[in-house]
Design an enzyme around this catalytic site. Structure first.
Site, PDB file in Angstrom:
ATOM      1  CG  PHE A  98     -61.268 -27.368   8.355  1.00  0.00           C
ATOM      2  CD1 PHE A  98     -60.784 -26.700   9.473  1.00  0.00           C
ATOM      3  CD2 PHE A  98     -62.019 -28.533   8.316  1.00  0.00           C
ATOM      4  CE1 PHE A  98     -60.933 -27.324  10.695  1.00  0.00           C
ATOM      5  CE2 PHE A  98     -62.253 -28.978   9.778  1.00  0.00           C
ATOM      6  CZ  PHE A  98     -61.728 -28.634  10.882  1.00  0.00           C
ATOM      7  CE  LYS A  99     -63.211 -24.424  13.577  1.00  0.00           C
ATOM      8  NZ  LYS A  99     -61.833 -24.225  13.178  1.00  0.00           N
ATOM      9  CG  ASP A 100     -66.410 -22.132   4.913  1.00  0.00           C
ATOM     10  OD1 ASP A 100     -67.214 -21.335   5.815  1.00  0.00           O
ATOM     11  OD2 ASP A 100     -65.340 -21.367   4.204  1.00  0.00           O
TER      12      ASP A 100
END
Ligand SMILES: *Cc1c(COP(=O)(O)O)cnc(C)c1O
Length: 483
Positions: A98-100
């Site tokens: 999810f850091k993308d």
């Protein structure tokens, strides 16, 4: 309203300083209207409220550059219904976690902001990583003009997949260096480089300045609000909820960034009932919500959800500040206690304001059982972080009997944690090799193998520098060509 763009340039130099919105703006477009927009459209309507110094054109340009074919679906963050809950898949970007969602737009916000502030220096991003952030930042900044990115990771402290993802990173402006030390050594080394005034002068003369991409950067928080609004409006568009109906949100939590974004979304007027904070065995946050005491004095437990193995949730400070009535002095007092004694307690008055939150945790066994059961009941396979969230959601339902429709933040692709996921389903898988497991997961789930995984099967190693901790600064100078 906070003028956010200046902060992009300052946030990270001062790891002790946190920027918080003065007030949280309300959504000014109806949910119904948002339901007719795509991800980029929703992103614009949400982010414009916080990033008021950007023009419409600038912000839309950043959004278009971020949420493009780097994502393997036009939906960007699809919502999948399984076993009575809605899984918001936040892992369709370049590094399948999810850091993308934030790190694919941060570089563009940063560069736009630098230009607006007449910064002519190239920005050098320095980051220490324990695995996921480094790769997501590399992917986000690769080939972004006017930037260089240098990532330090503990040579023996990341998973083989994580290391392979980083050392195969393409882009003329990317540099990846293993250090002979642990994550704390890498982090401290980077902080020391940031704090080196002499170096700063030399850098400036050579046309460079440092910035970073770590998770307290408010430029990572704002883009994370978007997908909660998006999820709600997809439920609305698909007639799963009525306009205004409240939903619950479950977030597998480490540094408290993702769930804080959900809290901001609620405060912007998104109809959210409970914010369900899911922890693994490192259950500092569960204890905090239960007792009002934050206590990091405990053993650090390595789990199968490593991105949540964390005892100091940095972003919690932003919530503390808020429930202290935006009282910076009170906040500072508690944070000093955390630093000196490793613990602090909040007042009853503050605790009352945490009613929006519910905290619980999942043990390793419970997590594995949840992954297995969901697969057997529905065929849907989730990763170990999402497994923690799904487990906690079951506990929540048991505790409260609440039947409100619920969105679970699904933070990583199961392909990123193949071994843990498959052995949860059947211990026999532990004897297989890493890429055999990938093929097996593909067979069981029917989900295509993500490009991020296919890439590392064959990609050549492009970064092989390893250095001692005390050589980190010299390596930075070498890369930048300064003495
Ligand atoms: C970083 C991460 C988390 C934790 O998110 P926070 O914003 O730090 O709470 C959870 N799951 C995955 C897969 C992550 O990479």
């Amino acid at each position: 309203m906070l003028r956010l763009h200046r902060q992009y340039l300052r946030d990270l130099h001062r790891t002790e300083v946190f920027f918080v919105p003065d007030s949280i703006p309300a959504l000014d477009v109806s949910l119904d209207k948002l339901a007719s927009m795509d991800y980029k459209g929703v992103a614009y309507e949400v982010m414009k409220l916080m990033l008021t110094d950007f023009t419409e054109e600038e912000l839309k340009d950043c959004i278009n550059k971020a949420y493009d074919s780097k994502f393997d679906t036009d939906e960007i963050a699809p919502l999948v219904s399984a076993d009575g809950a809605y899984y918001l898949e936040l892992f369709h970007g370049a590094t399948i976690a999810f850091k993308d969602m934030a790190l694919s737009i941060l570089p563009h916000l940063l560069i736009t902001s630098a230009r607006k502030n007449n910064v002519t220096n190239d920005i050098v991003i320095l980051t220490a990583t324990s695995g996921d952030t480094g790769k997501a930042a590399l992917a986000g900044f690769a080939d972004v003009k006017g930037t260089k990115i240098i990532v330090f990771y503990p040579k023996d402290g990341v998973s083989p997949v994580q290391e392979k993802q980083m050392v195969t990173q393409k882009g003329d402006n990317t540099y990846v260096i293993g250090i002979k030390g642990n994550f704390d050594d890498a982090q401290t080394g980077v902080k020391n480089i940031f704090g080196d005034k002499e170096l700063e002068k030399v850098m400036n003369a050579a046309g460079y300045q440092f910035s970073s991409a770590n998770s307290i950067n408010i430029g990572r928080l704002v883009p994370q609000i978007v997908y909660y609004v998006y999820a709600y409006t997809r439920l609305l568009a698909n007639d799963r909820i009525k306009d205004g109906e409240k939903i619950n949100v479950v977030v597998p939590t480490g540094n408290f960034g993702n769930i804080l974004a959900a809290f901001y979304a609620k405060n912007m007027g998104l109809p959210i009932n409970k914010l369900i904070c899911a922890s693994n065995d490192n259950k500092v946050l569960y204890d905090f919500f239960a007792t009002g005491e934050y206590d990091r004095n405990r053993d650090f437990i390595l789990t199968t959800s490593p991105s949540m193995d964390i005892l100091i949730s940095s972003n919690l400070e932003r919530l503390i500040y808020r429930i202290a009535g935006n009282d910076a002095a009170k906040n500072q007092e508690l944070m000093s206690e955390l630093k000196s004694q490793g613990r602090y307690g909040i007042t009853d008055e503050m605790k009352k304001q945490l009613a929006d939150f519910y905290g619980n945790y999942a043990t390793e066994e419970e997590n594995a059982a949840t992954i297995k059961k969901l697969y057997e009941d529905t065929g849907y396979i989730i990763d170990t972080h999402t497994g923690v969230a799904a487990t906690v959601y079951e506990k929540y339902k048991k505790d409260t009997g609440d039947t409100t429709k619920t969105v679970i933040a699904s933070t990583a692709s199961p392909y990123k944690f193949t071994r843990s996921v498959l052995t949860a389903i059947d211990p026999k898988y532990d004897s297989m090799g890493d890429f055999e497991l990938v093929d097996e997961l593909n067979r069981l789930s029917g989900v295509d193998i993500p490009k991020a995984i296919e890439d590392i099967r064959t990609a050549p190693v492009l970064h092989d520098t390893v250095c001692e901790v005390n050589e980190m600064c010299d390596n930075v100078k070498r890369i930048l060509g300064i003495n």
